[in-house]
Design an enzyme around this catalytic site. Structure first.
Site, PDB file in Angstrom:
ATOM      1  CG  ASP A  67      -1.878   1.139   1.282  1.00 33.47           C
ATOM      2  OD1 ASP A  67      -1.725   2.100   0.490  1.00 33.47           O
ATOM      3  OD2 ASP A  67      -2.792   1.093   2.121  1.00 33.47           O
ATOM      4  CG  ASN A  94      -2.499   3.747 -13.311  1.00 31.22           C
ATOM      5  OD1 ASN A  94      -3.284   4.296 -14.069  1.00 31.22           O
ATOM      6  ND2 ASN A  94      -2.769   2.580 -12.721  1.00 31.22           N
ATOM      7  N   GLY A  96      -4.890   4.968  -8.071  1.00 31.54           N
ATOM      8  CA  GLY A  96      -5.831   5.997  -7.644  1.00 31.54           C
ATOM      9  C   GLY A  96      -7.168   5.411  -7.224  1.00 31.54           C
ATOM     10  CB  ILE A  97      -9.422   5.407  -4.663  1.00 30.55           C
ATOM     11  CG1 ILE A  97      -8.930   6.502  -3.703  1.00 30.55           C
ATOM     12  CG2 ILE A  97      -8.678   4.108  -4.428  1.00 30.55           C
ATOM     13  CD1 ILE A  97      -9.184   6.175  -2.248  1.00 30.55           C
ATOM     14  CB  SER A 145      -9.041  13.153 -13.777  1.00 29.85           C
ATOM     15  OG  SER A 145     -10.437  13.157 -14.057  1.00 29.85           O
ATOM     16  CE1 TYR A 158      -9.874  10.148  -9.574  1.00 31.90           C
ATOM     17  CE2 TYR A 158     -11.080  11.604 -11.046  1.00 31.90           C
ATOM     18  CZ  TYR A 158     -10.163  10.589 -10.852  1.00 31.90           C
ATOM     19  OH  TYR A 158      -9.516  10.045 -11.933  1.00 31.90           O
ATOM     20  CB  ALA A 160      -9.648  18.426  -4.455  1.00 28.97           C
ATOM     21  CB  SER A 161      -6.945  13.908  -5.226  1.00 28.90           C
ATOM     22  OG  SER A 161      -7.653  13.191  -6.243  1.00 28.90           O
ATOM     23  CE  LYS A 162      -6.400  10.942 -10.526  1.00 27.64           C
ATOM     24  NZ  LYS A 162      -5.188  10.109 -10.712  1.00 27.64           N
TER      25      LYS A 162
END
Length: 271
Positions: A67, A94, A96-97, A145, A158, A160-162
């Site tokens: 992990d 690569n 991701g969730i 994304s 999601y 925000a993270s990308k």
């Protein structure tokens, strides 16, 4: 004799995170087919074993289960790459969730988990891998994304993270020019991969509703081929599809219309 003898050293070594399925596995196959040695990193140990068995030349491969949100797992991955191959030429972020849930109802723990996997883990792994990439004048590949450059309802964490990952890598690109390290960004729209089937809901369980989409749903293999082509050309970005690119332009120039259209298209995400 050193384990890194000239006889056994590969010409290029690529590491792909989230390699056991979806776009990660498609990238592993494409990179392996062009002659790279590949390091498959994923938390799914059984999935990695199956993928290793499916490779035509597993001698040019190494699977590392763990992990990557865990510092020990990240260190173990870089140590395994160094011990097995002695170099690293390509690192693909690569893994991701995602989640499908209105921000107003989403447990903050879900947002933190998405940020940890999609942003904090790649940033920390990059720091560990940079000495190897500097030595090879290699490439960093960020999987962003379309949700990272325009708002998509139900994907606040999601997106925000990308966006954060893209900004980090774009700044790093500027800082690594003198080191000869190449940075490639890819911004897929909608792919037929497990990431959406495993999307989190507002409480951290499985998302209870089907995803809303815009435009054509592409295969992982289609996207992987485009990424590898851009990697070989050392491009800054994989060419964007026209519809997401138009959506980003619309958001930048006519945000009120963009909001109305997205609210209509993603009504199921806002319910």
């Amino acid at each position: 004799m050193s384990v890194h003898s000239a006889q056994s050293a590969p010409e290029r070594v690529a590491c792909v995170t989230g390699a056991a399925g979806g776009l990660g596995w498609a990238l592993v196959q494409a990179l392996h087919a062009r002659g790279d040695a590949v390091v498959l990193a994923d938390r799914d140990e059984a999935g990695l074993s199956a993928r290793m068995a499916a490779l035509a030349d597993p001698v040019r491969a190494r699977a590392v289960a763990g992990d990557l949100t865990d510092a020990t797992a990240r260190s173990a991955l870089v140590a395994a790459i160094t011990e097995r191959f002695g170099r690293l030429d390509v690192l693909v972020h690569n893994a991701g969730i995602t989640h499908r849930s209105p921000a107003k109802r989403t447990d903050p723990a879900v947002i933190r988990k998405v940020m940890e996997v999609n942003y904090h883990a790649p940033v920390a792994l990059t720091a560990l891998a940079l000495p190897l990439l500097r030595a090879s004048r290699g490439s960093l590949v960020g999987i962003g994304s379309m949700a990272g450059w325009m708002p998509v309802p139900g994907r606040a964490g999601y997106g925000a993270s990308k966006a954060a990952l893209a900004q980090y890598l774009e700044v790093l690109r500027q800082e690594l020019v003198a080191d000869g390290v190449h940075v490639l960004m890819a911004y897929p729209s909608f792919l037929d991969t497990p990431i959406e089937r495993n999307a989190l809901g507002a409480d951290g369980g499985a998302a209870p509703h089907a995803r809303s989409t815009v435009g054509r749903i592409r295969t992982a293999e289609w996207q992987a081929a485009r990424i590898v082509a851009a990697l070989e050309a050392r491009r800054a970005e994989v060419p964007r599809e026209w519809l997401p690119a138009f959506g980003a332009w619309l958001w930048a120039t006519w945000p009120a219309l963009h909001r109305r259209l997205m609210a209509r298209r993603f009504a199921g995400e806002l319910a």
